[in-house]
Design a protein around this motif. Structure first.
Motif, short mmCIF file in Angstrom:
data_model
loop_
_atom_site.label_atom_id
_atom_site.label_comp_id
_atom_site.label_asym_id
_atom_site.label_seq_id
_atom_site.Cartn_x
_atom_site.Cartn_y
_atom_site.Cartn_z
N THR A 86 -5.32 -5.80 -7.12
CA THR A 86 -4.96 -7.18 -6.81
C THR A 86 -5.35 -7.55 -5.39
O THR A 86 -5.10 -6.80 -4.45
N ASP A 115 -3.69 -0.63 -6.42
CA ASP A 115 -3.73 -1.85 -7.21
C ASP A 115 -4.97 -2.65 -6.83
O ASP A 115 -5.33 -2.76 -5.67
N THR A 136 -4.26 -9.81 -2.61
CA THR A 136 -3.09 -10.61 -2.26
C THR A 136 -3.54 -11.89 -1.55
O THR A 136 -4.68 -11.98 -1.07
#
Length: 334
Positions: A41, A39, A43
């Protein structure tokens, strides 16, 4: 060296490698990556660490141009492993950063794993184990690796270690690679051949090519149709080298005898999960979760080399040249 923050998102980063960084004054932060790194993304924990990190040791987390621009103080990205297709190498160069990897760290582990998949699928080990768990002791007849033809697509460091391991099986080794080393091939008893010949003659086909636009779905319906009936495919390289839907069709039709897969297209493309589920349901398929390089010994070697690359770069020392993938730093003054 002034204190430097180092973010580690590679899983299984051991204490020895961490100690090497700490002893040189680094502040080491760890952050988990969503979905084992596939992913893109960032965090909140990763973001907080990247605000001050000068180096980032990554597993397979994507490092995009946007990420590099967002964290301008980040000088060094070290890929714990060999493949670097998840990192924007052009952006690394253009933005003046350094990208390194860790060649030699996990290659023995991947070679062991590939050979294990060949034997596991050929001897139908997973099928036999499951049958016995179900109370069925019926003997399944497998196939030998002994004196078969093994095709290697890509003849780099990992594939050469496989060649070494195959010597005791008295196999014929065919190899396809766009860059050839005839001196090595002659010494190792490897025959270079066009891809079509490797596909047509191999009883076991093992993939070791890097992922690029030219190799994406290198094996699809046409390639599987060229392969020998009953052949076994092994992939410990990148899932995107294979059109998984075409592989599923070739297995379900009985044209291919089996597959040993450490990588799958669904790792980075969730829309392929249904295909993966159907592959996993086939008894002649043996899958592992991108774990070929994850031996204790291989991880320790790779972690230590990653730490050494980070320290060399941050301290202004020479980084091992075999580890440099992309270098956008200003050349040192004479």
């Amino acid at each position: 060296m002034a204190r430097a923050d180092v973010l580690v998102t590679a899983r299984f980063f051991d204490g020895e490698a961490r100690r090497v960084l700490l002893e040189q004054g680094c502040q080491v932060s760890h952050a988990d990556v969503p979905h084992d790194g596939v992913d893109s993304t960032i965090t909140p924990a990763m973001h907080q660490a990247l605000l001050t990190a000068r180096a980032w040791i990554v597993g397979i987390a994507p490092v995009t141009r946007e990420v590099l621009q967002r964290y301008p103080q980040l000088q060094v990205v070290t890929r714990r492993g060999v493949g670097f297709d998840t990192v924007d190498t052009m952006a690394v160069r253009e933005l003046g950063r350094l990208l390194t990897n860790t060649p030699g760290g996990n290659e023995p582990s991947v070679a062991d794993h590939a050979l294990g998949l060949m034997l596991g699928v050929g001897k139908r080990l997973a099928e036999s184990h499951q049958r016995m768990r179900d109370g069925n002791r019926t003997v399944l007849v497998g196939t030998e690796l002994y004196r078969k033809t093994v095709g290697l697509v890509g003849l780099g460091r990992i594939a050469r270690q496989i060649v070494q391991r195959l010597q005791g099986f008295e196999v014929r080794v065919l190899a396809y690679d766009v860059v050839q080393d005839p001196v090595y091939a002659a010494a190792a008893g490897v025959e270079y051949a066009p891809l079509e010949q490797v596909l047509a003659q191999s009883d076991y086909l093992s993939l070791h090519a890097p992922l690029s636009e030219g190799t994406r779905h290198l094996l699809g319906s046409q390639a599987f149709g060229q392969m020998k009936r009953g052949a076994i495919l092994v992939n410990t390289a990148r899932g995107e080298l294979v059109d998984d839907a075409a592989l599923l069709a070739a297995l379900e039709s009985g044209h291919l005898g089996g597959a040993g897969l450490d990588v799958l297209g669904s790792e980075r493309d969730a829309s392929l999960q249904a295909v993966t589920d159907r592959l996993l349901a086939l008894p002649q398929v043996l899958c592992t979760p991108h774990a070929a390089g994850s031996s204790r010994e291989g991880l320790a070697r790779s972690n230590l080399l990653a730490a050494q690359c980070v320290l060399a770069a941050l301290q202004g020392n020479a980084v091992p040249p075999q580890c440099i993938v992309a270098d956008g730093r200003m050349p040192l003054a004479a």
